[in-house]
Design a protein around this motif. Structure first.
Motif, PDB file in Angstrom:
ATOM      1  N   VAL A  36      20.967 -26.886  58.095  1.00 19.58           N
ATOM      2  CA  VAL A  36      20.910 -28.202  57.450  1.00 19.58           C
ATOM      3  C   VAL A  36      19.472 -28.730  57.449  1.00 19.58           C
ATOM      4  O   VAL A  36      19.018 -29.315  56.455  1.00 19.58           O
ATOM      5  N   THR A  37      18.742 -28.508  58.546  1.00 25.77           N
ATOM      6  CA  THR A  37      17.344 -28.922  58.602  1.00 25.77           C
ATOM      7  C   THR A  37      16.526 -28.208  57.539  1.00 25.77           C
ATOM      8  O   THR A  37      15.682 -28.815  56.857  1.00 25.77           O
ATOM      9  N   LYS A  38      16.773 -26.922  57.374  1.00 24.07           N
ATOM     10  CA  LYS A  38      16.079 -26.148  56.335  1.00 24.07           C
ATOM     11  C   LYS A  38      16.429 -26.686  54.955  1.00 24.07           C
ATOM     12  O   LYS A  38      15.559 -26.806  54.078  1.00 24.07           O
TER      13      LYS A  38
ATOM     14  N   HIS B  25      22.892 -26.692  62.554  1.00 20.57           N
ATOM     15  CA  HIS B  25      21.847 -27.714  62.532  1.00 20.57           C
ATOM     16  C   HIS B  25      20.564 -27.157  61.924  1.00 20.57           C
ATOM     17  O   HIS B  25      19.877 -27.835  61.132  1.00 20.57           O
ATOM     18  N   GLY B  26      20.245 -25.911  62.272  1.00 22.57           N
ATOM     19  CA  GLY B  26      19.045 -25.282  61.729  1.00 22.57           C
ATOM     20  C   GLY B  26      19.110 -25.101  60.228  1.00 22.57           C
ATOM     21  O   GLY B  26      18.123 -25.331  59.511  1.00 22.57           O
TER      22      GLY B  26
ATOM     23  N   GLU C 117      23.983 -18.142  55.764  1.00 20.28           N
ATOM     24  CA  GLU C 117      23.024 -19.219  55.518  1.00 20.28           C
ATOM     25  C   GLU C 117      22.936 -19.539  54.031  1.00 20.28           C
ATOM     26  O   GLU C 117      22.957 -20.709  53.634  1.00 20.28           O
TER      27      GLU C 117
ATOM     28  N   ILE D 211      21.318 -36.198  60.796  1.00 19.82           N
ATOM     29  CA  ILE D 211      22.328 -35.280  61.322  1.00 19.82           C
ATOM     30  C   ILE D 211      22.858 -35.780  62.663  1.00 19.82           C
ATOM     31  O   ILE D 211      22.081 -36.040  63.582  1.00 19.82           O
TER      32      ILE D 211
ATOM     33  N   ALA E  72      17.241 -29.740  54.153  1.00 14.13           N
ATOM     34  CA  ALA E  72      16.535 -31.006  53.945  1.00 14.13           C
ATOM     35  C   ALA E  72      15.059 -30.772  53.611  1.00 14.13           C
ATOM     36  O   ALA E  72      14.497 -31.432  52.734  1.00 14.13           O
ATOM     37  N   GLN E  73      14.446 -29.817  54.298  1.00 11.79           N
ATOM     38  CA  GLN E  73      13.018 -29.564  54.109  1.00 11.79           C
ATOM     39  C   GLN E  73      12.714 -28.917  52.770  1.00 11.79           C
ATOM     40  O   GLN E  73      11.680 -29.192  52.161  1.00 11.79           O
TER      41      GLN E  73
ATOM     42  N   SER F 242      16.418 -36.355  52.380  1.00 11.64           N
ATOM     43  CA  SER F 242      16.469 -36.914  53.723  1.00 11.64           C
ATOM     44  C   SER F 242      17.894 -36.771  54.266  1.00 11.64           C
ATOM     45  O   SER F 242      18.846 -37.240  53.632  1.00 11.64           O
ATOM     46  N   VAL F 243      18.023 -36.103  55.410  1.00 14.83           N
ATOM     47  CA  VAL F 243      19.348 -35.897  56.000  1.00 14.83           C
ATOM     48  C   VAL F 243      19.323 -36.345  57.461  1.00 14.83           C
ATOM     49  O   VAL F 243      18.559 -35.822  58.270  1.00 14.83           O
TER      50      VAL F 243
END
Length: 243
Positions: free
Chosen positions: A23-25, A20-21, A111, A36, A27-28, A33-34
Protein backbone atom coordinates in the motif's frame (compact mmCIF):
# COMPACT_ATOMS: atom_id res chain seq x y z
CA UNK A 1 -4.26 14.65 -5.20
CA UNK A 2 -6.59 11.84 -4.15
CA UNK A 3 -6.73 11.31 -0.38
CA UNK A 4 -7.65 7.84 0.88
CA UNK A 5 -8.03 6.18 4.27
CA UNK A 6 -7.20 2.47 4.25
CA UNK A 7 -7.37 -0.22 6.93
CA UNK A 8 -5.50 -3.52 7.03
CA UNK A 9 -7.14 -6.15 9.22
CA UNK A 10 -5.19 -9.42 9.46
CA UNK A 11 -4.17 -11.61 12.40
CA UNK A 12 -0.74 -12.48 10.93
CA UNK A 13 2.00 -9.92 11.63
CA UNK A 14 4.14 -10.79 8.54
CA UNK A 15 1.07 -10.45 6.33
CA UNK A 16 0.17 -7.07 7.83
CA UNK A 17 3.72 -5.84 7.21
CA UNK A 18 3.69 -7.19 3.65
CA UNK A 19 0.37 -5.55 2.81
CA UNK A 20 1.45 -2.29 4.43
CA UNK A 21 4.52 -2.25 2.19
CA UNK A 22 2.48 -2.72 -0.96
CA UNK A 23 0.00 0.00 0.00
CA UNK A 24 2.90 2.36 0.76
CA UNK A 25 4.37 1.62 -2.67
CA UNK A 26 0.96 2.24 -4.23
CA UNK A 27 0.74 5.67 -2.57
CA UNK A 28 4.27 6.63 -3.62
CA UNK A 29 3.93 5.57 -7.25
CA UNK A 30 0.39 6.89 -7.84
CA UNK A 31 0.83 10.32 -6.26
CA UNK A 32 -1.97 9.41 -3.87
CA UNK A 33 -2.15 10.24 -0.17
CA UNK A 34 -3.05 7.14 1.85
CA UNK A 35 -3.51 7.09 5.63
CA UNK A 36 -3.05 3.47 6.76
CA UNK A 37 -4.41 1.96 9.98
CA UNK A 38 -3.54 -1.60 10.98
CA UNK A 39 -5.65 -4.01 13.08
CA UNK A 40 -4.78 -7.48 14.40
CA UNK A 41 -8.35 -8.77 14.59
CA UNK A 42 -11.94 -8.00 13.69
CA UNK A 43 -12.63 -7.31 17.36
CA UNK A 44 -9.82 -4.75 17.52
CA UNK A 45 -11.18 -3.10 14.40
CA UNK A 46 -14.63 -2.73 15.94
CA UNK A 47 -13.30 -1.49 19.28
CA UNK A 48 -10.52 0.72 18.04
CA UNK A 49 -11.92 2.54 15.05
CA UNK A 50 -15.01 4.53 14.29
CA UNK A 51 -13.34 5.91 11.19
CA UNK A 52 -15.02 5.54 7.83
CA UNK A 53 -12.45 3.90 5.56
CA UNK A 54 -12.34 4.14 1.79
CA UNK A 55 -10.66 0.73 1.48
CA UNK A 56 -10.31 -2.24 3.83
CA UNK A 57 -7.90 -5.12 3.17
CA UNK A 58 -9.68 -7.80 5.17
CA UNK A 59 -8.43 -11.25 6.07
CA UNK A 60 -11.27 -13.77 6.30
CA UNK A 61 -9.83 -16.38 8.65
CA UNK A 62 -9.42 -14.61 11.98
CA UNK A 63 -10.25 -15.53 15.59
CA UNK A 64 -13.76 -15.65 16.98
CA UNK A 65 -15.06 -13.01 14.56
CA UNK A 66 -14.00 -13.69 10.99
CA UNK A 67 -13.63 -11.25 8.13
CA UNK A 68 -16.96 -12.07 6.51
CA UNK A 69 -18.82 -11.42 9.77
CA UNK A 70 -16.95 -8.14 10.17
CA UNK A 71 -17.82 -7.19 6.59
CA UNK A 72 -21.54 -7.71 7.31
CA UNK A 73 -21.26 -5.41 10.34
CA UNK A 74 -19.49 -2.78 8.25
CA UNK A 75 -22.14 -2.96 5.54
CA UNK A 76 -24.91 -2.24 8.04
CA UNK A 77 -23.44 1.23 8.48
CA UNK A 78 -21.52 1.82 5.27
CA UNK A 79 -22.17 0.82 1.67
CA UNK A 80 -19.37 2.95 0.29
CA UNK A 81 -16.21 1.27 1.61
CA UNK A 82 -14.32 -0.90 -0.87
CA UNK A 83 -13.79 -4.26 0.85
CA UNK A 84 -10.95 -6.41 -0.51
CA UNK A 85 -10.99 -9.90 0.99
CA UNK A 86 -7.71 -11.76 1.49
CA UNK A 87 -7.63 -15.44 2.39
CA UNK A 88 -5.83 -18.75 1.90
CA UNK A 89 -9.06 -20.56 1.02
CA UNK A 90 -11.44 -19.97 -1.91
CA UNK A 91 -14.49 -21.13 0.07
CA UNK A 92 -15.93 -17.72 0.81
CA UNK A 93 -16.45 -16.30 -2.67
CA UNK A 94 -20.23 -16.32 -2.33
CA UNK A 95 -20.04 -14.44 0.97
CA UNK A 96 -17.93 -11.84 -0.80
CA UNK A 97 -20.75 -11.20 -3.23
CA UNK A 98 -23.21 -10.83 -0.35
CA UNK A 99 -21.29 -7.87 1.08
CA UNK A 100 -20.45 -6.38 -2.33
CA UNK A 101 -16.72 -6.96 -1.95
CA UNK A 102 -14.62 -5.17 -4.54
CA UNK A 103 -12.28 -8.15 -4.97
CA UNK A 104 -11.14 -11.45 -3.50
CA UNK A 105 -7.39 -12.16 -3.31
CA UNK A 106 -5.91 -15.50 -2.30
CA UNK A 107 -2.69 -15.92 -0.34
CA UNK A 108 0.13 -15.60 -1.13
CA UNK A 109 -1.04 -12.21 -2.38
CA UNK A 110 0.54 -11.06 -5.61
CA UNK A 111 1.93 -7.54 -5.32
CA UNK A 112 0.98 -6.72 -8.90
CA UNK A 113 -2.54 -8.05 -8.41
CA UNK A 114 -3.08 -6.03 -5.24
CA UNK A 115 -1.74 -2.89 -6.93
CA UNK A 116 -4.18 -3.53 -9.77
CA UNK A 117 -7.11 -3.84 -7.36
CA UNK A 118 -6.03 -0.71 -5.48
CA UNK A 119 -5.90 1.14 -8.79
CA UNK A 120 -9.47 0.01 -9.45
CA UNK A 121 -10.63 1.27 -6.06
CA UNK A 122 -8.78 4.57 -6.46
CA UNK A 123 -10.35 5.15 -9.87
CA UNK A 124 -13.78 4.67 -8.33
CA UNK A 125 -13.12 7.14 -5.53
CA UNK A 126 -11.51 9.65 -7.89
CA UNK A 127 -14.67 9.62 -10.01
CA UNK A 128 -16.81 9.91 -6.88
CA UNK A 129 -14.79 12.91 -5.68
CA UNK A 130 -15.37 14.67 -8.99
CA UNK A 131 -19.07 13.86 -9.21
CA UNK A 132 -19.95 14.23 -5.54
CA UNK A 133 -17.56 16.50 -3.62
CA UNK A 134 -17.27 15.78 0.08
CA UNK A 135 -15.57 16.93 3.28
CA UNK A 136 -13.36 14.72 5.44
CA UNK A 137 -14.02 15.94 8.97
CA UNK A 138 -13.39 14.87 12.59
CA UNK A 139 -16.78 13.65 13.81
CA UNK A 140 -17.11 12.27 17.36
CA UNK A 141 -13.48 11.22 17.51
CA UNK A 142 -13.28 9.72 14.02
CA UNK A 143 -12.73 10.92 10.48
CA UNK A 144 -15.97 10.96 8.48
CA UNK A 145 -16.58 11.78 4.84
CA UNK A 146 -19.64 14.02 4.46
CA UNK A 147 -20.89 14.75 0.91
CA UNK A 148 -21.52 18.46 0.42
CA UNK A 149 -24.74 17.77 -1.44
CA UNK A 150 -26.17 15.94 1.60
CA UNK A 151 -25.75 18.88 3.98
CA UNK A 152 -28.88 20.89 4.83
CA UNK A 153 -27.32 23.44 7.14
CA UNK A 154 -24.49 24.08 9.58
CA UNK A 155 -24.97 25.52 13.06
CA UNK A 156 -22.21 27.13 15.12
CA UNK A 157 -22.10 26.30 18.83
CA UNK A 158 -19.09 27.73 20.70
CA UNK A 159 -16.00 25.76 19.60
CA UNK A 160 -17.78 23.20 17.46
CA UNK A 161 -20.44 22.98 14.77
CA UNK A 162 -23.43 20.75 14.13
CA UNK A 163 -23.73 19.64 10.53
CA UNK A 164 -27.26 18.53 9.71
CA UNK A 165 -27.50 16.31 6.63
CA UNK A 166 -30.47 14.62 5.04
CA UNK A 167 -29.93 11.60 7.30
CA UNK A 168 -27.69 12.53 10.26
CA UNK A 169 -26.49 15.28 12.58
CA UNK A 170 -22.70 15.37 12.94
CA UNK A 171 -20.82 17.04 15.79
CA UNK A 172 -17.57 18.54 14.47
CA UNK A 173 -15.01 20.27 16.69
CA UNK A 174 -14.10 23.10 14.35
CA UNK A 175 -14.89 26.83 14.22
CA UNK A 176 -17.53 27.67 11.64
CA UNK A 177 -15.16 30.13 9.94
CA UNK A 178 -12.69 27.33 9.16
CA UNK A 179 -15.44 25.03 7.90
CA UNK A 180 -16.93 27.79 5.76
CA UNK A 181 -13.67 28.03 3.82
CA UNK A 182 -14.19 24.42 2.66
CA UNK A 183 -17.68 25.01 1.26
CA UNK A 184 -18.73 26.11 -2.20
CA UNK A 185 -21.20 28.58 -3.72
CA UNK A 186 -24.26 26.52 -2.77
CA UNK A 187 -23.74 27.54 0.87
CA UNK A 188 -24.66 30.94 2.25
CA UNK A 189 -24.65 32.64 5.65
CA UNK A 190 -28.24 33.23 6.70
CA UNK A 191 -27.63 34.06 10.36
CA UNK A 192 -24.58 34.68 12.54
CA UNK A 193 -24.81 31.05 13.73
CA UNK A 194 -26.09 29.32 10.57
CA UNK A 195 -24.96 28.49 7.05
CA UNK A 196 -27.60 27.05 4.71
CA UNK A 197 -27.27 24.84 1.64
CA UNK A 198 -29.43 26.64 -0.91
CA UNK A 199 -29.98 23.44 -2.86
CA UNK A 200 -32.21 22.06 -0.08
CA UNK A 201 -34.19 25.22 0.71
CA UNK A 202 -37.90 24.99 -0.11
CA UNK A 203 -39.12 28.33 1.31
CA UNK A 204 -37.83 31.52 2.90
CA UNK A 205 -39.62 34.23 4.86
CA UNK A 206 -38.34 37.41 6.46
CA UNK A 207 -37.39 35.46 9.59
CA UNK A 208 -37.01 31.75 8.70
CA UNK A 209 -35.70 29.25 6.18
CA UNK A 210 -37.58 25.99 5.59
CA UNK A 211 -35.88 22.98 4.04
CA UNK A 212 -37.32 20.18 1.92
CA UNK A 213 -37.73 17.91 4.94
CA UNK A 214 -39.62 20.56 6.94
CA UNK A 215 -36.74 21.60 9.22
CA UNK A 216 -36.48 25.33 9.92
CA UNK A 217 -33.65 27.65 10.92
CA UNK A 218 -33.65 31.40 11.61
CA UNK A 219 -32.93 33.94 8.88
CA UNK A 220 -31.39 37.25 9.87
CA UNK A 221 -33.37 40.27 8.65
CA UNK A 222 -30.05 41.86 7.71
CA UNK A 223 -29.21 38.93 5.43
CA UNK A 224 -32.70 38.36 4.02
CA UNK A 225 -32.02 40.29 0.81
CA UNK A 226 -28.80 38.42 0.04
CA UNK A 227 -30.29 35.02 0.78
CA UNK A 228 -33.47 35.75 -1.15
CA UNK A 229 -31.47 36.84 -4.20
CA UNK A 230 -29.25 33.73 -4.06
CA UNK A 231 -32.25 31.43 -3.58
CA UNK A 232 -34.06 32.99 -6.54
CA UNK A 233 -30.94 32.63 -8.70
CA UNK A 234 -30.63 28.98 -7.72
CA UNK A 235 -34.25 28.29 -8.58
CA UNK A 236 -33.77 29.91 -11.98
CA UNK A 237 -30.79 27.62 -12.53
CA UNK A 238 -28.26 30.43 -12.86
CA UNK A 239 -26.29 29.38 -9.80
CA UNK A 240 -23.67 26.63 -9.70
CA UNK A 241 -25.20 23.37 -8.44
CA UNK A 242 -24.05 19.90 -7.55
CA UNK A 243 -24.16 17.17 -10.18
Amino acid sequence: MLNLRLAICDDEAPQRLYLHGIVTKFAQTRATSVIIDVFESAEQFLLGSATEYDIILLDIQMGALNGVELAHKIRKENERTAIIFITALPDFVQEGYEVSALHYLTKPVSENKLLEVLDKAAARFSKEAQEKPSLLLPVDGAQRRIPLADILYIESLAHYVLITTVTHVHNVKMPISKLEALLDANFIHCHRSYIANIRHISKITKTDITFENGKEIPLSRRLYGTVNKAFAAHVRGTMGAFP
